[in-house]
Structures are given as C-alpha cells and as structure tokens.
Enzyme design. Structure first.
Site, PDB file in Angstrom:
ATOM      1  N   ASP A 122      -3.929 -17.542   1.534  1.00  0.00           N
ATOM      2  CA  ASP A 122      -5.045 -18.156   0.794  1.00  0.00           C
ATOM      3  C   ASP A 122      -5.676 -19.281   1.604  1.00  0.00           C
ATOM      4  O   ASP A 122      -6.905 -19.423   1.654  1.00  0.00           O
ATOM      5  CB  ASP A 122      -4.604 -18.627  -0.607  1.00  0.00           C
ATOM      6  CG  ASP A 122      -3.210 -19.220  -0.641  1.00  0.00           C
ATOM      7  OD1 ASP A 122      -2.445 -18.998   0.313  1.00  0.00           O
ATOM      8  OD2 ASP A 122      -2.876 -19.906  -1.617  1.00  0.00           O
ATOM      9  N   ASP A 140      -6.324  -5.994   4.944  1.00  0.00           N
ATOM     10  CA  ASP A 140      -7.459  -5.279   4.372  1.00  0.00           C
ATOM     11  C   ASP A 140      -8.506  -6.290   3.891  1.00  0.00           C
ATOM     12  O   ASP A 140      -9.703  -6.189   4.197  1.00  0.00           O
ATOM     13  CB  ASP A 140      -6.949  -4.422   3.203  1.00  0.00           C
ATOM     14  CG  ASP A 140      -7.967  -3.390   2.756  1.00  0.00           C
ATOM     15  OD1 ASP A 140      -9.022  -3.278   3.392  1.00  0.00           O
ATOM     16  OD2 ASP A 140      -7.695  -2.689   1.761  1.00  0.00           O
ATOM     17  N   LYS A 155       2.459 -14.702   2.882  1.00  0.00           N
ATOM     18  CA  LYS A 155       2.481 -15.423   1.605  1.00  0.00           C
ATOM     19  C   LYS A 155       3.957 -15.663   1.262  1.00  0.00           C
ATOM     20  O   LYS A 155       4.430 -15.366   0.156  1.00  0.00           O
ATOM     21  CB  LYS A 155       1.773 -14.568   0.524  1.00  0.00           C
ATOM     22  CG  LYS A 155       1.608 -15.224  -0.823  1.00  0.00           C
ATOM     23  CD  LYS A 155       0.565 -16.308  -0.861  1.00  0.00           C
ATOM     24  CE  LYS A 155       0.524 -16.996  -2.210  1.00  0.00           C
ATOM     25  NZ  LYS A 155      -0.324 -18.207  -2.224  1.00  0.00           N
ATOM     26  N   TYR A 174       0.805  -1.221   0.000  1.00  0.00           N
ATOM     27  CA  TYR A 174       0.000   0.000   0.000  1.00  0.00           C
ATOM     28  C   TYR A 174       0.838   1.272   0.000  1.00  0.00           C
ATOM     29  O   TYR A 174       0.296   2.365   0.110  1.00  0.00           O
ATOM     30  CB  TYR A 174      -0.954   0.012   1.205  1.00  0.00           C
ATOM     31  CG  TYR A 174      -2.217  -0.795   0.944  1.00  0.00           C
ATOM     32  CD1 TYR A 174      -2.191  -1.893   0.090  1.00  0.00           C
ATOM     33  CD2 TYR A 174      -3.417  -0.463   1.538  1.00  0.00           C
ATOM     34  CE1 TYR A 174      -3.321  -2.632  -0.156  1.00  0.00           C
ATOM     35  CE2 TYR A 174      -4.564  -1.209   1.299  1.00  0.00           C
ATOM     36  CZ  TYR A 174      -4.508  -2.296   0.447  1.00  0.00           C
ATOM     37  OH  TYR A 174      -5.634  -3.026   0.213  1.00  0.00           O
TER      38      TYR A 174
END
Ligand code: NAD
Length: 340
Positions: free
Chosen positions: A211, A235, A177, A125
């Site tokens: 995920d 988010d 991740k 971000y």
C-alpha cells in the site's frame, strides 16, 4: 545474414489481427530473423476448431519456445477460462515482465523508467476458492486461499536480480504485505531478501509494503527501478505504473518460463474499435522489441525503439488514443519510413 529463429504468431481477437499485421510489417522491414508459424487462439481458435486454445497452437509454442501474441478475448462471468492464464500454466511462465518508460514528454510524469517483475503462477491467483452456504444463502461465506512456495519465491526473486544485472539496473525493490499476510507474503519477503544478499555489491535492494508502494509510485516514482512482487500485487501495481506513462496502450509485457517466452501487449482486444483501423500498435511493437532483445538481437531492438521515438516525437505521428489522428496503417507506414 542472421540464423532464422522459429516463432509462433497468434493474431488473436478484436484489434489483434490489425496490430499484429502492423508488428509483422515493421519486423519485416527490420529484417528480424523470425520464421513465423501462424496459429489461432481465443475466440478465433474457438470458431475455427471448437477450442479457444487448439492443440496445434500449444504444440507450436512448445516446439518454438517463442511467441508473439495478439490480445485474446475472454468471456466475462462464464464461458471458457482465460487463455492467457492457461498459457501461463501450460508453459510455467512464472515471470511477468512489464517495463514502463516515458515515450512522449508532456504527460503527467517525465522520465519514468521502471520495470515490474510479477510472479505469474502462484499467490492468490491459484483460484482455490469456494463458498459456504448458510441458511439457504448459497453465497453466505466466500473463502479463498493463496499459495506461495519457497521455490517459487526464490525463482522470481532470482529472475528479478538477474534481470537487474543483465539490464544494468541498480536497485530491486521487494514489495509485499508481510505485516498482515504474514505467512503468504512473509515467505516471499523472507526468501527475496535472502536472494538479495547474494547480489550485495552488485544490485542494491530495499523493500516496501504494497500500500505504501502504491502511494509512493504516485508521489515519487523516480525512487523505483525494478520492482519484484507476488501475483496479485504485481497485477495491480503494473497497471498503476502503466498509468504513469500514459496508460495500457503503450504497455508491453513478456511472460517468461524456463523453456518458453510469450510476448504481448498488455491491453485487451478492444472490441469497441476492432476493424476500424484506428488501433494503436505501439504496445505490441514494444513487445516485439522485447522479443528481439530476448533473442539477443539488441541492435534491432534499439533501432526499433529509436524509430518509435522519432515517429512519435519528431514526426508527431500518433494514433487517436494518443491525441493524434493517424490510423494504424498510417502510423505503421511512418515508422517503416523511419526504419528505412
Ligand atoms: P481493452 O484493453 O481491450 O480495452 C479498454 C479500452 O482501451 C477500450 O476503450 C479500447 O478501445 C482501448 N484500447 C485498448 N487497446 C487499444 C489500442 N491498442 N489502441 C487504441 N485503444 C485501445 O480492455 P477490455 O475492454 O476490458 O477487454 C476486452 C477483451 O480483451 C476482454 O475479452 C478481455 O478479457 C480481453 N483482454 C485480453 C488481454 C490479453 O489477451 N492479454 C488483456 C486484457 C483483456
């Protein structure tokens, strides 16, 4: 008599002033100790002083270190930058805390009680993006970079584990991740696991790839307690988690930095229902309860949460978005009646 605590109040845009009025009426009836400085921001700030984040609003927050904020409108695809993002940057509000708790039985999931702690200033971000033009196509290639720092990862992980200790929560799940984004989220994973070691025996920890975490939240959300993760994943997951307890209408959030804390509803300014008197003030009321806990008025926070529970579940008074027929004012009056 409690000592008065100066705090900035930003009514905001759209339904903001309606739900902020409701929150203030409720906080007044609780005799909450806040001494409000009312300041504008968003579209309201732009209209009044030509700036969506007026200097006097920034100065007030800097002085009080504490704010309750209604939603602010952000123009899509142009216009001014998100004021929420500017506030996070201006005051280094590095931790976004979003609790999700089942308030009304009979939804898709019962007894949900989990908290997402999202890093709020780094990651993907930071907005380091650009296009590379090729063969006359100005948008032939888009490139974006993320930035995570060891210090930023350590700070958010420590915040999450301290939050768990302070709120009597047993486990922190580190979500990343690192199998694909090996450096960017690998650094977060490595640093958060180091922090976890220093809490061994006090707070359990485990980790998930984002995920898999998203799927497990749907299959068995009860296995999670506190989730700590990077900006983008936080988010997305915090909205998914809000969905487990009935959506954004009941989701409060806090943005916390070293010197400033800003409390808000997670939802936006809802221009489609602004001025109709039908907005649900619950998310901002729950944010107000978080603000009361933040200033150590735990008794008032508990009283507010209990009155919300009784109003929703015993009195069955609910706004339209929750299947009821109460207006904002009727819900607020019923809640104040329970508080008194
Ligand atoms: P939104 O959250 O404002 O509205 C989405 C839907 O939910 C609408 O149908 C709305 O009527 C409903 N809704 C939202 N809050 C409600 C409430 N309290 N009671 C009843 N119904 C409610 O999202 P949007 O329409 O995508 O955004 C509108 C504006 O808000 C945009 O300018 C956006 O940038 C801004 N926004 C601000 C914040 C913030 O200040 N924290 C957060 C999200 C969006």
């Amino acid at each position: 008599m409690r000592k008065s605590i100066p705090a900035t109040l930003i009514p905001g845009d759209g339904i903001g002033p309606e739900i902020v009025d409701a929150a203030i009426a409720v906080l007044d009836s609780l005799h909450a100790p806040f001494a409000w400085e009312i300041r504008k921001a968003g579209l309201a700030g732009l209209k009044e002083s030509g700036d969506p984040l007026p200097a006097e609003t920034v100065e007030s927050i800097r002085k009080t270190g504490l704010a309750l904020k209604g939603p602010l409108e952000t123009p899509v695809g142009g216009g001014y930058r998100s004021i929420n993002v500017r506030l996070r940057e201006e005051f280094h509000l590095y931790a976004n805390v979003r609790p999700a708790k089942t308030l009304m039985p009979g939804g898709r999931y019962e007894n949900i009680d989990l908290v997402t702690i999202r890093e709020n200033t780094e990651g993907l971000y930071v907005g380091f993006e650009h296009y590379i033009p090729i063969d006359g196509d100005p948008h032939a290639v888009a490139i974006g970079s993320g930035v995570n720092t060891r210090a930023g990862c350590r700070r958010i992980a420590q915040f999450a584990f301290e939050y768990a200790v302070k709120h009597g929560r047993g486990k922190v799940t580190i979500v990343h991740k690192a199998n694909i984004l090996k450096a960017l989220t690998g650094l977060f994973r490595e640093t958060a696991n180091e922090v976890a070691k220093s809490y061994e025996g006090r707070v359990q920890s485990d980790e998930r790839i984002v995920d898999a975490c998203a799927m497990q939240l749907v299959l068995n959300p009860w296995q999670f307690d506190v989730i700590v993760t990077t900006n983008l994943f936080g988010d997305i997951l915090s909205d998914e988690i809000a969905g487990l307890v009935g959506g954004l209408g009941m989701a409060p959030g806090a943005n916390i930095g070293e010197n400033v804390a800003i409390f808000e509803a997670v939802h936006g300014s809802a221009p489609d229902i602004a001025g109709k008197g039908t907005a649900n003030p619950l998310a901002l009321l729950l944010a107000s309860a978080m603000m009361l806990s933040h200033v150590e008025c735990h008794d008032l926070a508990a009283k507010l949460r209990q009155a919300i529970d009784i109003t929703l579940n015993q009195d069955a008074i609910r706004t339209r978005d929750l299947g009821g027929s109460a207006t904002t004012r009727e819900f607020t009056t019923a809640l104040i009646h329970r508080l008194s």
